[in-house]
Design a protein around this motif. Structure first.
Motif, mmCIF file in Angstrom:
data_model
loop_
_atom_site.group_PDB
_atom_site.id
_atom_site.type_symbol
_atom_site.label_atom_id
_atom_site.label_comp_id
_atom_site.label_asym_id
_atom_site.label_seq_id
_atom_site.Cartn_x
_atom_site.Cartn_y
_atom_site.Cartn_z
ATOM 1 N N ASP A 11 0.878 -1.166 0.000
ATOM 2 C CA ASP A 11 0.000 0.000 0.000
ATOM 3 C C ASP A 11 0.918 1.220 0.000
ATOM 4 O O ASP A 11 1.730 1.379 0.913
ATOM 5 C CB ASP A 11 -0.874 -0.012 1.259
ATOM 6 C CG ASP A 11 -1.804 1.199 1.324
ATOM 7 O OD1 ASP A 11 -1.583 2.174 0.568
ATOM 8 O OD2 ASP A 11 -2.742 1.161 2.126
ATOM 9 N N HIS A 36 -2.522 -4.128 -8.004
ATOM 10 C CA HIS A 36 -3.820 -3.593 -7.579
ATOM 11 C C HIS A 36 -3.939 -3.743 -6.063
ATOM 12 O O HIS A 36 -4.004 -4.852 -5.547
ATOM 13 C CB HIS A 36 -4.934 -4.376 -8.292
ATOM 14 C CG HIS A 36 -6.276 -3.747 -8.142
ATOM 15 N ND1 HIS A 36 -7.447 -4.376 -8.451
ATOM 16 C CD2 HIS A 36 -6.645 -2.506 -7.707
ATOM 17 C CE1 HIS A 36 -8.475 -3.573 -8.222
ATOM 18 N NE2 HIS A 36 -8.002 -2.435 -7.765
ATOM 19 N N THR A 37 -3.982 -2.634 -5.334
ATOM 20 C CA THR A 37 -4.003 -2.724 -3.868
ATOM 21 C C THR A 37 -5.413 -3.065 -3.371
ATOM 22 O O THR A 37 -6.396 -2.884 -4.092
ATOM 23 C CB THR A 37 -3.591 -1.388 -3.197
ATOM 24 O OG1 THR A 37 -4.640 -0.436 -3.405
ATOM 25 C CG2 THR A 37 -2.302 -0.830 -3.761
ATOM 26 N N THR A 38 -5.480 -3.485 -2.116
ATOM 27 C CA THR A 38 -6.796 -3.791 -1.533
ATOM 28 C C THR A 38 -7.629 -2.503 -1.382
ATOM 29 O O THR A 38 -8.838 -2.557 -1.285
ATOM 30 C CB THR A 38 -6.642 -4.461 -0.152
ATOM 31 O OG1 THR A 38 -5.754 -3.646 0.615
ATOM 32 C CG2 THR A 38 -6.075 -5.862 -0.260
ATOM 33 N N SER A 39 -6.947 -1.340 -1.371
ATOM 34 C CA SER A 39 -7.703 -0.082 -1.293
ATOM 35 C C SER A 39 -8.008 0.470 -2.696
ATOM 36 O O SER A 39 -8.328 1.642 -2.848
ATOM 37 C CB SER A 39 -6.927 0.936 -0.453
ATOM 38 O OG SER A 39 -5.615 1.040 -0.950
ATOM 39 N N ASP A 40 -7.877 -0.397 -3.714
ATOM 40 C CA ASP A 40 -8.282 -0.079 -5.086
ATOM 41 C C ASP A 40 -7.410 0.984 -5.770
ATOM 42 O O ASP A 40 -7.908 1.848 -6.489
ATOM 43 C CB ASP A 40 -9.768 0.358 -5.091
ATOM 44 C CG ASP A 40 -10.409 0.166 -6.463
ATOM 45 O OD1 ASP A 40 -9.807 -0.544 -7.305
ATOM 46 O OD2 ASP A 40 -11.478 0.745 -6.700
ATOM 47 N N TRP A 42 -3.997 1.343 -8.302
ATOM 48 C CA TRP A 42 -3.158 0.556 -9.211
ATOM 49 C C TRP A 42 -1.746 1.142 -9.160
ATOM 50 O O TRP A 42 -1.529 2.283 -9.581
ATOM 51 C CB TRP A 42 -3.725 0.602 -10.632
ATOM 52 C CG TRP A 42 -5.117 0.043 -10.710
ATOM 53 C CD1 TRP A 42 -6.266 0.630 -10.272
ATOM 54 C CD2 TRP A 42 -5.501 -1.239 -11.227
ATOM 55 N NE1 TRP A 42 -7.340 -0.192 -10.483
ATOM 56 C CE2 TRP A 42 -6.908 -1.345 -11.074
ATOM 57 C CE3 TRP A 42 -4.803 -2.308 -11.809
ATOM 58 C CZ2 TRP A 42 -7.617 -2.468 -11.478
ATOM 59 C CZ3 TRP A 42 -5.517 -3.424 -12.219
ATOM 60 C CH2 TRP A 42 -6.906 -3.502 -12.050
ATOM 61 N N ALA A 330 -10.055 4.189 -12.800
ATOM 62 C CA ALA A 330 -9.058 3.617 -11.879
ATOM 63 C C ALA A 330 -8.091 4.702 -11.409
ATOM 64 O O ALA A 330 -7.666 5.551 -12.194
ATOM 65 C CB ALA A 330 -8.281 2.514 -12.578
#
Ligand code: HEM
Length: 421
Positions: A11, A36-40, A42, A330
């Motif tokens: 992150d 692609h992070t878990t917090s959306d 890229w 994105a």
């Protein structure tokens, strides 16, 4: 470990311990170059991919970039706080509707960006830069006067903070007596833009209070320069050439952007360069032997330390990047710190080597948003380190361990205490 990097977690806002970042960046680049992070978000980490995004502003908008210096609307704010905010806004001497919808140059896209950049570039031309060299030298000499007589001094407080802020005042045509005030406004804008304050009400209040104070001071200066142009940037921005000039709100926003973008970044690069040199004695010895390597040394410190670690873009359409599908809307983090260590471009990328062949690194960005202050920052850092250079062989880092700034976006040291050996 999977080969596609599916087991990686990263992150950009919680990247992990700094000393482990080079290894983390290497994993990202090699196993998940578009992550692609878990917090959306890229995250783009390879040199060519970062550059490719920066080269296509029509497909990758700059609008998520902060540096706004503007109050976003927030439906969560309660009526009492809203009342306070409106009261604060009441005294601001510019059109609030225009201010609320204005974009900073860093967050603007063409054609708006093209027009702003054309106008603002007038104040950063070669003649202005040359003239700035004289001011930079005078400030550097004054800030470092007397260091020989002191047992130790903090380079950050002594020079790395005042030099950029005084130069920004110089550029904007702000009187020398206002430096302390300008620095505190600049820090407040940076805190708001950098997301240091999580409570939205608190953030809005600080934003509006600072806008109010700064605009009350700065708008009369804009008006004055409109009537009586001088040789400063404000005059260059408001003077109509071919019918093109910035409005009061645009000029105010530009000043705020310059304060936020040009202060802590340059402060950090001065400290970072000196720390890199003192931590790599064989490189310092090369530089002491051949001071003409100074520009390379500064560039190399800019590469390895990336004072701005990442920047944002937003995909304006469904697209593909290095074989990965990216949806419209994105949010993309261009990780300049990771890209600057891409072994595809830099041999032995994690080493600080001041004689490496010149390959332009991405610390000042690339393309239409390439840092407007890059020449100025370069001159400031070269002047600062050049002035210290005759002493560097006799100075050592004291007060260890060095403490980094808390920001994950801006990379630098809080203090760089130097003591005579
Ligand atoms: C070591 C010091 C500095 C570093 C590392 C740095 C880095 C950057 C980077 C990476 C960008 C591009 C951001 C993006 O692509 O989204 C940028 C843009 C910008 N920088 Fe700097 N900067 C520095 C110093 C300065 C200074 C001294 C000034 C002004 C006095 C300045 C003014 C700006 C402005 C106005 C932009 C926006 C340009 C545009 O959008 O067209 N910067 N900077």
């Amino acid at each position: 470990m999977s080969a596609d990097g599916a087991d990686l977690t990263f992150d950009p806002f919680a990247p992990g311990p700094r000393d482990q970042l080079p290894a983390i960046f290497a994993e990202l680049r090699e196993r998940a170059p578009i992550y692609h992070t878990t917090s959306d978000i890229w995250v783009v980490s390879r040199f060519d991919d970062v550059k490719s995004v920066q080269s296509r502003p029509e497909l990758f908008s700059s609008r998520p970039n902060p540096y706004e210096g503007q109050a976003e609307t927030n439906p969560e704010i309660n009526p009492e706080v809203l009342e306070q905010l409106l009261a604060l806004a009441a005294g601001i001497p510019v059109d609030m509707a225009e201010l609320a919808s204005a974009r900073s140059i860093a967050a603007a896209d063409p054609p708006q960006h093209t027009r702003m950049r054309r106008i603002v570039s007038r104040g950063f031309g070669p003649r202005r830069i040359e003239e700035m060299a004289v001011a930079i030298k005078a400030i550097t000499d004054r800030c470092l006067a007397g260091i020989e007589a002191e047992s130790s001094f903090d380079l950050v407080e002594r020079l790395a903070i005042p030099l950029p802020v005084e130069m920004i005042c110089h550029i904007l045509g702000i009187d020398g007596s206002q430096y302390t005030q300008v620095k505190s406004w600049s820090d407040a804008f940076a805190a708001v833009a950098g997301g240091d304050i999580s409570d939205p009400a608190e953030r809005h209040q600080l934003m509006l209070r600072t806008i109010k104070e700064f605009s009350t001071f700065f708008v009369p200066l804009i008006e004055e320069r409109r009537k009586n142009p001088q040789s400063d940037l404000v005059s260059a921005m408001v003077r109509a050439i071919d019918d093109e000039a910035l409005s009061n709100v645009e000029t105010l926003m530009m000043a705020v952007t310059i304060m936020v973008a040009g202060n802590e970044t340059s402060t950090n690069l001065i400290g970072n360069t000196v720390v890199e040199l003192l931590s790599n004695p064989e490189q310092l010895a090369l530089l002491l032997d051949d001071p003409s390597l100074l520009p390379n040394a500064v560039e190399e410190a800019n590469r390895t330390t990336a004072p701005i670690q990442f920047a944002f873009r937003e995909a304006t359409d469904d697209t593909e990047l290095a074989g990965t599908k990216i949806p419209k809307g994105a949010i993309i983090a261009l990780h300049m710190a990771a890209a600057n260590r891409d072994p595809r471009c830099f041999e032995d990328p994690d080493s600080f080597l001041i004689t490496r062949p010149a390959v332009k690194n991405l610390s000042f960005g690339y393309g239409i948003h390439y840092c407007l202050g890059a020449h100025l920052a370069g001159q400031e850092v070269r002047a600062a380190v050049g002035r210290l250079l005759p002493h560097l062989g006799k100075l050592e880092l004291a007060g260890a361990p060095l403490e980094r700034n808390p920001s994950v976006l801006l990379n630098g040291w809080q203090r760089v205490e130097l003591a005579w050996v």
